[in-house]
Design a protein around this motif. Structure first.
Motif, short mmCIF file in Angstrom:
data_model
loop_
_atom_site.label_atom_id
_atom_site.label_comp_id
_atom_site.label_asym_id
_atom_site.label_seq_id
_atom_site.Cartn_x
_atom_site.Cartn_y
_atom_site.Cartn_z
N PRO A 54 112.61 -34.23 79.13
CA PRO A 54 113.73 -34.58 80.01
C PRO A 54 114.36 -35.92 79.65
O PRO A 54 115.55 -36.12 79.90
CB PRO A 54 113.09 -34.62 81.40
CG PRO A 54 111.64 -34.81 81.16
CD PRO A 54 111.33 -34.24 79.82
N TYR A 57 106.02 -35.84 81.05
CA TYR A 57 107.33 -36.44 81.33
C TYR A 57 108.15 -35.58 82.29
O TYR A 57 109.02 -36.09 82.98
CB TYR A 57 108.10 -36.69 80.04
CG TYR A 57 107.63 -37.93 79.33
CD1 TYR A 57 108.00 -39.19 79.78
CD2 TYR A 57 106.82 -37.85 78.22
CE1 TYR A 57 107.57 -40.34 79.15
CE2 TYR A 57 106.37 -38.99 77.57
CZ TYR A 57 106.75 -40.23 78.05
OH TYR A 57 106.31 -41.36 77.42
N THR A 58 107.88 -34.30 82.35
CA THR A 58 108.55 -33.44 83.31
C THR A 58 108.08 -33.77 84.73
O THR A 58 108.87 -33.73 85.68
CB THR A 58 108.29 -31.96 83.00
OG1 THR A 58 108.71 -31.70 81.66
CG2 THR A 58 109.03 -31.05 83.94
N LYS A 91 109.95 -37.33 85.95
CA LYS A 91 111.30 -37.39 85.41
C LYS A 91 112.08 -38.57 85.98
O LYS A 91 112.04 -38.83 87.18
CB LYS A 91 112.04 -36.10 85.71
CG LYS A 91 113.39 -36.02 85.06
CD LYS A 91 114.04 -34.68 85.29
CE LYS A 91 115.40 -34.70 84.64
NZ LYS A 91 116.12 -33.48 84.86
N ASN A 150 118.96 -39.56 84.54
CA ASN A 150 119.61 -39.38 83.24
C ASN A 150 120.30 -40.67 82.81
O ASN A 150 120.80 -41.43 83.64
CB ASN A 150 120.64 -38.26 83.30
CG ASN A 150 120.01 -36.90 83.33
OD1 ASN A 150 118.82 -36.75 83.09
ND2 ASN A 150 120.80 -35.90 83.64
#
Length: 93
Positions: free
Chosen positions: A25, A74-75, A78, A81
């Motif tokens: 991600p 990492y998922t 998260k 962005n």
């Protein structure tokens, strides 16, 4: 007892690494894994010695296992962005 590594198994490993790396991600980790995989395969594409090929292939499999584990971790954690990951608004003209 060493097994012979053929071209199709190497290509399959390469595709699998790219597929798993794209599951990250986080942009920075995703791009790092993709770059490292591409660079590693380009660097070793001219190998002819079977032992060297087997060694590099095993390292690739280990790298794949690391990517799979880290992508799951990492998922779970998260982050937001980055700016470069956001889509640009499309022009209506």
């Amino acid at each position: 007892m060493a097994r012979s590594i053929d071209k199709t198994s190497v290509l399959q490993l390469y595709k699998t690494i790219l597929r798993e790396a794209s599951k990250f991600p986080a942009y920075n980790f995703r791009m790092y894994c993709l770059r490292r995989a591409r660079d590693g395969f380009r660097l070793n594409k001219g190998l002819n010695d079977q032992r060297a090929i087997e060694k590099v292939y095993t390292e690739g499999q280990n790298f794949l296992n690391i990517i799979k584990r880290q992508a799951v971790v990492y998922t779970l954690y998260k982050a937001k962005n980055l700016v470069i990951e956001n889509e640009r608004p499309k022009n209506s003209t």
